[in-house]
Enzyme design. Structure first.
Site, PDB file in Angstrom:
ATOM      1  N   LEU A  33       0.749  -1.007   0.127  1.00  0.00           N
ATOM      2  CA  LEU A  33      -0.034  -0.086   0.047  1.00  0.00           C
ATOM      3  C   LEU A  33       0.925   1.437  -0.040  1.00  0.00           C
ATOM      4  O   LEU A  33       1.833   1.118   0.628  1.00  0.00           O
ATOM      5  CB  LEU A  33      -0.999   0.188   1.194  1.00  0.00           C
ATOM      6  CG  LEU A  33      -1.929  -1.222   1.174  1.00  0.00           C
ATOM      7  CD1 LEU A  33      -2.756  -1.016   2.695  1.00  0.00           C
ATOM      8  CD2 LEU A  33      -2.771  -1.319  -0.056  1.00  0.00           C
ATOM      9  N   HIS A  37      -3.378   4.392  -2.308  1.00  0.00           N
ATOM     10  CA  HIS A  37      -4.443   3.222  -1.716  1.00  0.00           C
ATOM     11  C   HIS A  37      -5.235   4.184  -0.431  1.00  0.00           C
ATOM     12  O   HIS A  37      -6.569   4.074  -0.317  1.00  0.00           O
ATOM     13  CB  HIS A  37      -3.957   2.010  -1.058  1.00  0.00           C
ATOM     14  CG  HIS A  37      -3.228   1.207  -2.220  1.00  0.00           C
ATOM     15  ND1 HIS A  37      -1.699   1.093  -2.461  1.00  0.00           N
ATOM     16  CD2 HIS A  37      -3.813   0.421  -3.081  1.00  0.00           C
ATOM     17  CE1 HIS A  37      -1.690   0.472  -3.491  1.00  0.00           C
ATOM     18  NE2 HIS A  37      -2.657  -0.038  -3.863  1.00  0.00           N
ATOM     19  N   ASP A 151      -6.286   3.687 -12.267  1.00  0.00           N
ATOM     20  CA  ASP A 151      -6.627   2.420 -13.476  1.00  0.00           C
ATOM     21  C   ASP A 151      -8.086   2.822 -14.208  1.00  0.00           C
ATOM     22  O   ASP A 151      -9.094   2.175 -13.607  1.00  0.00           O
ATOM     23  CB  ASP A 151      -6.853   1.011 -12.361  1.00  0.00           C
ATOM     24  CG  ASP A 151      -5.357   0.798 -11.959  1.00  0.00           C
ATOM     25  OD1 ASP A 151      -4.504   0.344 -12.520  1.00  0.00           O
ATOM     26  OD2 ASP A 151      -5.297   1.264 -10.623  1.00  0.00           O
ATOM     27  N   GLN A 154     -10.165  -0.073 -15.682  1.00  0.00           N
ATOM     28  CA  GLN A 154     -10.761  -0.949 -14.538  1.00  0.00           C
ATOM     29  C   GLN A 154     -11.824  -0.139 -14.114  1.00  0.00           C
ATOM     30  O   GLN A 154     -13.018  -0.798 -13.982  1.00  0.00           O
ATOM     31  CB  GLN A 154      -9.704  -1.071 -13.750  1.00  0.00           C
ATOM     32  CG  GLN A 154     -10.190  -1.977 -12.437  1.00  0.00           C
ATOM     33  CD  GLN A 154      -9.020  -2.158 -11.600  1.00  0.00           C
ATOM     34  OE1 GLN A 154      -8.375  -3.314 -11.820  1.00  0.00           O
ATOM     35  NE2 GLN A 154      -8.769  -1.317 -10.494  1.00  0.00           N
ATOM     36  N   SER A 186       2.301   3.905  -7.511  1.00  0.00           N
ATOM     37  CA  SER A 186       2.068   2.742  -7.896  1.00  0.00           C
ATOM     38  C   SER A 186       2.991   1.788  -7.084  1.00  0.00           C
ATOM     39  O   SER A 186       4.155   1.881  -7.208  1.00  0.00           O
ATOM     40  CB  SER A 186       2.031   2.642  -9.630  1.00  0.00           C
ATOM     41  OG  SER A 186       2.420   0.999  -9.851  1.00  0.00           O
TER      42      SER A 186
HETATM   43  P1  AMP Z   1      -3.796  -2.115  -6.905  1.00  0.00           P
HETATM   44  O1  AMP Z   1      -3.571  -2.454  -5.377  1.00  0.00           O
HETATM   45  O2  AMP Z   1      -2.789  -1.507  -7.713  1.00  0.00           O
HETATM   46  O3  AMP Z   1      -4.794  -2.850  -7.589  1.00  0.00           O
HETATM   47  O4  AMP Z   1      -4.687  -0.896  -6.611  1.00  0.00           O
HETATM   48  C1  AMP Z   1      -5.928  -0.743  -5.883  1.00  0.00           C
HETATM   49  C2  AMP Z   1      -6.681   0.208  -5.800  1.00  0.00           C
HETATM   50  O5  AMP Z   1      -6.016   1.648  -5.629  1.00  0.00           O
HETATM   51  C3  AMP Z   1      -7.371   0.781  -7.569  1.00  0.00           C
HETATM   52  O6  AMP Z   1      -8.497   0.954  -7.217  1.00  0.00           O
HETATM   53  C4  AMP Z   1      -6.118   1.342  -7.873  1.00  0.00           C
HETATM   54  O7  AMP Z   1      -6.866   2.504  -9.026  1.00  0.00           O
HETATM   55  C5  AMP Z   1      -5.989   2.449  -6.805  1.00  0.00           C
HETATM   56  N1  AMP Z   1      -4.867   3.169  -6.862  1.00  0.00           N
HETATM   57  C6  AMP Z   1      -3.689   2.738  -7.211  1.00  0.00           C
HETATM   58  N2  AMP Z   1      -2.574   3.662  -7.359  1.00  0.00           N
HETATM   59  C7  AMP Z   1      -3.428   4.938  -7.111  1.00  0.00           C
HETATM   60  C8  AMP Z   1      -3.055   6.405  -7.089  1.00  0.00           C
HETATM   61  N3  AMP Z   1      -1.639   6.580  -7.455  1.00  0.00           N
HETATM   62  N4  AMP Z   1      -4.005   7.178  -6.787  1.00  0.00           N
HETATM   63  C9  AMP Z   1      -5.012   6.824  -6.642  1.00  0.00           C
HETATM   64  N5  AMP Z   1      -5.570   5.438  -6.490  1.00  0.00           N
HETATM   65  C10 AMP Z   1      -4.543   4.642  -6.908  1.00  0.00           C
END
Ligand code: AMP
Length: 281
Positions: A33, A37, A151, A154, A186
């Site tokens: 995280l 997140h 995303d 998604q 990310s």
């Molecule tokens: P992940 O753990 O990469 O699957 O991401 C989980 C959630 O966090 C998804 O809804 C992503 O779009 C969101 N997320 C990931 N990186 C960011 C970011 N930099 N800003 C906002 N939301 C994010």
């Protein structure tokens, strides 16, 4: 914060909470995280009484040559971030439990959005996303589910799926959280060395360039894409996957700038795939 390790306990918990009139805000993640997140958790807290965050690195959304086994994981760090952020329940499903014996047939392709953009270079990825999100939704039965605009494909696909299936879940999209220099946060940024990080800043600069061109009255998307392409190509480390300007509600490519237009980018830098996007109108 309590941990929940299987779907049945999660369903029972959700049922009890809802019977008490509580609104559940759900944040699905793959862990490792970061502030991005946590911004989703903050949004979940703002709209609901109880926040459930799931951590599950979903095998079905990774292609055979992708980074499933080396995807970064650090549960202890995630636990303390979730505690600090005020998550109420951490849902940590196990594969045998959440997938059971079978996969849901890949009807997702009929959503029409699973095979374009990222889906073109990651065959089966969105089928995997829909598989897991459906199962998580069935286990958590949230009132709200929060997804990042990071995303964007998604998010759009999950919105459509929720509408198509008439699920009683409100999907909320939240803005991209960036480093001070503009790099979208990310979990995969951990793969980037200094040189790759420097190159990755061109993504944000490209989004800003496109916005600027639109503000200056440019309406021809071909011209905008050409300039973005030139900027990205100015760094030889960047291998472009796609540059697309789309209607954000259906992700279809547009030729002329219209009331709503979103620029989506996907590149590879030293083997790491990065995506970014912004509204340019
Ligand atoms: P992940 O753990 O990469 O699957 O991401 C989980 C959630 O966090 C998804 O809804 C992503 O779009 C969101 N997320 C990931 N990186 C960011 C970011 N930099 N800003 C906002 N939301 C994010």
């Amino acid at each position: 914060m309590k941990q929940v390790h299987n779907c049945q306990s999660m369903q029972e918990l959700s049922h009890t909470l809802k019977a008490q009139g509580k609104k559940i805000g759900f944040v699905p993640t793959m862990g490792y995280l970061h502030e991005g997140h946590l911004s989703l958790v903050a949004q979940a807290k703002a709209v609901s009484d109880v926040v459930v965050l799931s951590i599950y690195v979903n095998p079905t959304q990774f292609g055979p040559n992708e980074d499933f086994t080396k995807y970064p994981r650090d549960l202890n760090h995630d636990l303390s971030l979730c505690e600090q952020a005020g998550v109420d329940y951490l849902f940590l499903p196990e594969t045998a439990d959440i997938y059971g014996l079978s996969n849901i047939p890949s009807w997702t392709d009929s959503l029409g959005m699973g095979k374009i953009l990222c889906g073109a270079s990651r065959p089966g990825h969105f089928a995997g996303v829909v598989q897991i999100v459906t199962r998580l939704f069935m286990a958590v039965a949230p009132t709200f589910a929060i997804f990042g605009e990071k995303d964007f494909q998604q998010l759009t696909l999950i919105r459509k799926m929720t509408q198509d299936l008439n699920l009683p879940i409100q999907i909320i999209g939240t803005p991209i959280i960036r480093s001070p220099e503009g790099l979208a946060l990310s979990s995969r940024n951990v793969y980037l060395d200094k040189e790759a990080k420097q190159a990755a800043l061109l993504l944000y600069q490209s989004l800003n360039l496109a916005k600027q061109l639109c503000q200056n009255g440019e309406t021809d998307i071909k011209k905008i894409v050409k300039q973005v392409e030139a900027l990205l190509k100015s760094n030889p480390l960047i291998i472009i996957d796609y540059i697309a300007v789309v209607n954000p509600s259906n992700l279809l490519a547009i030729n002329q700038i219209q009331v709503q237009a979103r620029l989506l980018l996907a590149v590879k830098i030293k083997g790491t795939r990065l995506i970014d996007n912004a509204s340019i109108m």
